[in-house]
Scaffold this motif. Structure first.
Motif, PDB file in Angstrom:
ATOM      1  N   PRO A 197       0.805  -1.218   0.000  1.00 21.90           N
ATOM      2  CA  PRO A 197       0.000   0.000   0.000  1.00 21.90           C
ATOM      3  C   PRO A 197       0.842   1.274   0.000  1.00 21.90           C
ATOM      4  CG  PRO A 197      -0.248  -1.216   2.072  1.00 21.90           C
ATOM      5  CD  PRO A 197       0.653  -2.024   1.207  1.00 21.90           C
ATOM      6  N   LEU A 198       0.278   2.288  -0.606  1.00 23.21           N
ATOM      7  CA  LEU A 198       0.913   3.607  -0.606  1.00 23.21           C
ATOM      8  C   LEU A 198       0.123   4.462   0.373  1.00 23.21           C
ATOM      9  CD1 LEU A 198       1.303   3.765  -4.456  1.00 23.21           C
ATOM     10  CD2 LEU A 198       3.129   3.406  -2.779  1.00 23.21           C
ATOM     11  N   TYR A 199       0.808   4.967   1.378  1.00 22.86           N
ATOM     12  CA  TYR A 199       0.137   5.698   2.451  1.00 22.86           C
ATOM     13  C   TYR A 199       0.244   7.199   2.229  1.00 22.86           C
ATOM     14  CZ  TYR A 199       0.670   1.168   4.687  1.00 22.86           C
ATOM     15  OH  TYR A 199       0.624  -0.168   4.963  1.00 22.86           O
ATOM     16  N   THR A 200      -0.745   7.901   2.749  1.00 27.53           N
ATOM     17  CA  THR A 200      -0.706   9.360   2.703  1.00 27.53           C
ATOM     18  C   THR A 200      -1.587   9.913   3.806  1.00 27.53           C
ATOM     19  OG1 THR A 200      -0.888  11.286   1.267  1.00 27.53           O
ATOM     20  CG2 THR A 200      -2.621   9.628   1.030  1.00 27.53           C
ATOM     21  N   GLY A 201      -1.667  11.236   3.886  1.00 28.85           N
ATOM     22  CA  GLY A 201      -2.539  11.826   4.885  1.00 28.85           C
ATOM     23  C   GLY A 201      -3.982  11.805   4.395  1.00 28.85           C
ATOM     24  N   TYR A 202      -4.920  11.507   5.265  1.00 31.93           N
ATOM     25  CA  TYR A 202      -6.319  11.484   4.848  1.00 31.93           C
ATOM     26  C   TYR A 202      -6.998  12.754   5.338  1.00 31.93           C
ATOM     27  CZ  TYR A 202      -5.027   7.009   3.222  1.00 31.93           C
ATOM     28  OH  TYR A 202      -4.375   6.032   2.533  1.00 31.93           O
ATOM     29  N   THR A 203      -7.896  13.244   4.479  1.00 34.62           N
ATOM     30  CA  THR A 203      -8.396  14.591   4.702  1.00 34.62           C
ATOM     31  C   THR A 203      -9.688  14.630   5.507  1.00 34.62           C
ATOM     32  OG1 THR A 203      -9.526  14.276   2.608  1.00 34.62           O
ATOM     33  CG2 THR A 203      -7.468  15.521   2.553  1.00 34.62           C
ATOM     34  N   GLY A 204     -10.369  13.517   5.616  1.00 37.94           N
ATOM     35  CA  GLY A 204     -11.682  13.537   6.265  1.00 37.94           C
ATOM     36  C   GLY A 204     -12.740  14.219   5.422  1.00 37.94           C
ATOM     37  N   LEU A 205     -12.464  14.432   4.150  1.00 36.60           N
ATOM     38  CA  LEU A 205     -13.459  15.063   3.273  1.00 36.60           C
ATOM     39  C   LEU A 205     -14.546  14.060   2.896  1.00 36.60           C
ATOM     40  CD1 LEU A 205     -11.086  17.070   0.933  1.00 36.60           C
ATOM     41  CD2 LEU A 205     -12.849  18.041   2.412  1.00 36.60           C
ATOM     42  N   PRO A 206     -15.716  14.559   2.502  1.00 38.76           N
ATOM     43  CA  PRO A 206     -16.791  13.640   2.093  1.00 38.76           C
ATOM     44  C   PRO A 206     -16.472  13.001   0.738  1.00 38.76           C
ATOM     45  CG  PRO A 206     -17.411  15.923   1.708  1.00 38.76           C
ATOM     46  CD  PRO A 206     -16.100  15.962   2.435  1.00 38.76           C
ATOM     47  N   PRO A 207     -17.270  12.007   0.312  1.00 33.78           N
ATOM     48  CA  PRO A 207     -17.025  11.364  -0.986  1.00 33.78           C
ATOM     49  C   PRO A 207     -17.195  12.346  -2.148  1.00 33.78           C
ATOM     50  CG  PRO A 207     -18.585  10.100   0.332  1.00 33.78           C
ATOM     51  CD  PRO A 207     -18.383  11.400   1.036  1.00 33.78           C
ATOM     52  N   ALA A 208     -16.633  11.961  -3.297  1.00 33.62           N
ATOM     53  CA  ALA A 208     -16.800  12.766  -4.510  1.00 33.62           C
ATOM     54  C   ALA A 208     -18.243  12.646  -4.989  1.00 33.62           C
ATOM     55  CB  ALA A 208     -15.861  12.270  -5.596  1.00 33.62           C
ATOM     56  N   LYS A 209     -18.732  13.696  -5.681  1.00 35.09           N
ATOM     57  CA  LYS A 209     -20.137  13.702  -6.129  1.00 35.09           C
ATOM     58  C   LYS A 209     -20.205  14.240  -7.559  1.00 35.09           C
ATOM     59  CE  LYS A 209     -23.300  16.638  -4.229  1.00 35.09           C
ATOM     60  NZ  LYS A 209     -24.325  17.136  -3.292  1.00 35.09           N
ATOM     61  N   PHE A 210     -21.086  13.618  -8.363  1.00 32.38           N
ATOM     62  CA  PHE A 210     -21.253  14.006  -9.778  1.00 32.38           C
ATOM     63  C   PHE A 210     -22.716  14.359  -9.971  1.00 32.38           C
ATOM     64  CE2 PHE A 210     -17.150  12.449 -11.137  1.00 32.38           C
ATOM     65  CZ  PHE A 210     -16.819  11.640 -10.074  1.00 32.38           C
ATOM     66  N   VAL A 211     -23.029  15.604 -10.264  1.00 31.72           N
ATOM     67  CA  VAL A 211     -24.435  16.025 -10.348  1.00 31.72           C
ATOM     68  C   VAL A 211     -24.666  16.945 -11.544  1.00 31.72           C
ATOM     69  CG1 VAL A 211     -24.912  15.831  -7.873  1.00 31.72           C
ATOM     70  CG2 VAL A 211     -23.969  17.965  -8.781  1.00 31.72           C
ATOM     71  N   HIS A 212     -25.964  17.202 -11.812  1.00 29.90           N
ATOM     72  CA  HIS A 212     -26.381  18.167 -12.830  1.00 29.90           C
ATOM     73  C   HIS A 212     -26.103  17.732 -14.244  1.00 29.90           C
ATOM     74  CE1 HIS A 212     -28.302  21.251 -10.706  1.00 29.90           C
ATOM     75  NE2 HIS A 212     -27.253  21.733 -10.072  1.00 29.90           N
ATOM     76  N   ALA A 213     -26.380  16.459 -14.553  1.00 33.91           N
ATOM     77  CA  ALA A 213     -26.346  16.071 -15.962  1.00 33.91           C
ATOM     78  C   ALA A 213     -27.594  16.655 -16.601  1.00 33.91           C
ATOM     79  CB  ALA A 213     -26.357  14.558 -16.074  1.00 33.91           C
ATOM     80  N   GLY A 214     -27.504  17.108 -17.837  1.00 33.82           N
ATOM     81  CA  GLY A 214     -28.685  17.681 -18.501  1.00 33.82           C
ATOM     82  C   GLY A 214     -28.272  18.156 -19.868  1.00 33.82           C
TER      83      GLY A 214
END
Ligand code: ADQ
Length: 414
Positions: free
Chosen positions: A294-311
């Motif tokens: 595994p490659l380790y790094t610092g984790y940000t605690g950010l929420p998951p990525a989101k993809f919205v507003h297709a149209g």
């Protein structure tokens, strides 16, 4: 003399300035440059060390080391109770009133740590490369060969030889170095492959007493540049005690046929860009998803990525891309790109073949192509980057020979 269970201290050389990576290194040391969405370059060396089960690690820092020190203490400080640690050691002017002169001087100024640790073996590695390597296999080979210093090596195109230490192996004993030339201008190719040289990867294994002796002697030499590749390794070669460890012998668990011998010195903007792109392919040239190493790094605690507003006319979509936590792709179209944490892309924006660092905002109808956007860049509505290179240069952005536009940290692009 090393025993069969040697006591190993790992030293990461992380003081480099990385001039050829400007402007990405304008405000940070090269080992702190973000890479692959969530990593920083130093994470590769440190992950390799920890996966090799070496738990006593010092990182020698110097140039613009604030973000590097913060990353190391947030991500890599381990438990002293469990007997392992990674600590970063800034230049301290212990020996004289000067900062580290070169990488060998950085070690010389840190000899007190080696004396405290009393290791049998010291593993010294650079912090600027993307690769996987099990250093314990190199240490075993070093002990077996009887060399006092061992250099890890990999074949590279002869055209790049002036960026590397070039190794000539003794034909009588392929574990020994006969000649070592630091960054030669007119190198000779390998006997079986004239278009390649055997390059030093900038990773070394030393008998601890030999390293202490070599850097102490080097410090007293006024003609030395105090450089590991330029001065210390050639001194071991002259003494007849320098060994070579070919990367081809290294077996990392879970490696694929494609990435088994992957090693990149991301010393230039073009090399940095290409190495980022190597992460994306379906069968990636370098596979981040190897769970056995595994490659380790610092984790940000950010929420998951989101993809919205297709149209109509907008997709809210990313293809052939790496997308980090906290990314919001809102009606934008992304292809062939690396998105770092917290990037927000708005409707009708298009982003193609680009590397985008933390917190970047790209507003409506903006176009970004073949660009590197450093942290917190804001791209205004309808602004264009990488579309017209003259326009990019006129705004003061770097455009490389291969046409990559680099936008410095925090810029506001109208
Ligand atoms: P370079 O990468 O050109 O060549 P250098 O600039 O000394 O050598 O960087 C090596 C490592 O040392 C980097 O990780 C850098 O951050 C660090 N470093 C540099 N100066 C330092 C200092 N004063 N204090 C602490 N750390 C410092 C080296 C070898 C070549 C080899 C290539 C492989 O010299 O022989 O082929 O690495 O990329």
């Amino acid at each position: 003399m090393a025993s069969s269970h040697p006591r190993v201290l790992a030293i990461v050389l992380a003081g480099g300035e990385g001039k050829r990576l400007m402007p990405l290194t304008a405000q940070r040391a090269k080992p702190a440059v973000p890479f692959g969405g969530i990593y920083r370059l130093v994470d590769f060396a440190l992950s390799n060390i920890i996966n090799s089960h070496y738990l006593h690690v010092i990182v020698l820092t110097q140039y613009k080391s604030h973000s590097l020190d913060r990353h190391i203490s947030k991500t890599w400080r381990m438990s002293a109770l469990l007997g392992n640690y990674v600590s970063s050691v800034p230049a301290q002017q212990r020996v004289g009133k000067h900062w580290y002169l070169g990488s060998a001087d950085a070690i010389h100024q840190s000899l007190n740590i080696i004396e405290d640790e009393r290791p049998d073996i010291v593993v010294v590695v650079g912090a600027d490369h993307v690769y996987r390597m099990d250093f314990s296999q190199m240490v075993d080979a070093h002990i077996e060969s009887g060399a006092r210093a061992t250099v890890s090596a990999i074949r590279q195109p002869i055209a790049l030889a002036d960026q590397f230490g070039v190794i000539d192996v003794d034909p009588q004993d392929p574990t020994r170095i006969r000649e070592f030339l630091e960054k030669p201008v007119n190198p000779v190719g390998l006997p079986d492959s004239p278009t390649e040289v055997l390059a030093s990867m900038g990773n070394y294994v030393f008998d601890a007493d030999a390293l202490v002796e070599a850097v102490t002697k080097d410090a007293a030499n006024p003609d030395s540049r105090h450089d590991m590749g330029g001065d210390i390794i050639p001194a071991f070669v002259d003494e007849g005690t320098a060994g070579v460890y070919d990367m081809i012998r290294n077996e990392v668990p879970g490696a694929t046929d494609r990435d088994r011998y992957y090693w990149r010195d991301v010393g230039t903007i073009d090399a940095y860009f290409d190495a980022n792109k190597d992460l994306i392919a379906v069968q990636p040239v370098f596979n981040l998803y190897n769970e056995d190493w595994p490659l380790y790094t610092g984790y940000t605690g950010l929420p998951p990525a989101k993809f919205v507003h297709a149209g109509p006319g907008r997709l809210g979509h990313a293809a052939d891309s790496i997308v980090s936590p906290g990314v919001l792709v809102s009606g934008a179209t992304v292809a062939g790109s690396i998105l770092s944490p917290g990037v927000h892309l708005h409707s009708w924006a298009t982003l193609t073949d680009s590397v985008v660092m933390d917190g970047v905002q790209v507003h409506r109808h903006a176009q970004v192509h073949r660009a590197i956007l450093d942290k917190n860049v804001v791209v205004d509505e309808r602004a264009r980057i990488g579309v017209d290179h003259e326009e990019d240069r006129a705004r003061g952005f770097t455009v490389t020979d291969s046409g990559i536009t680099v936008v410095p940290k925090g810029s506001h692009v109208a």
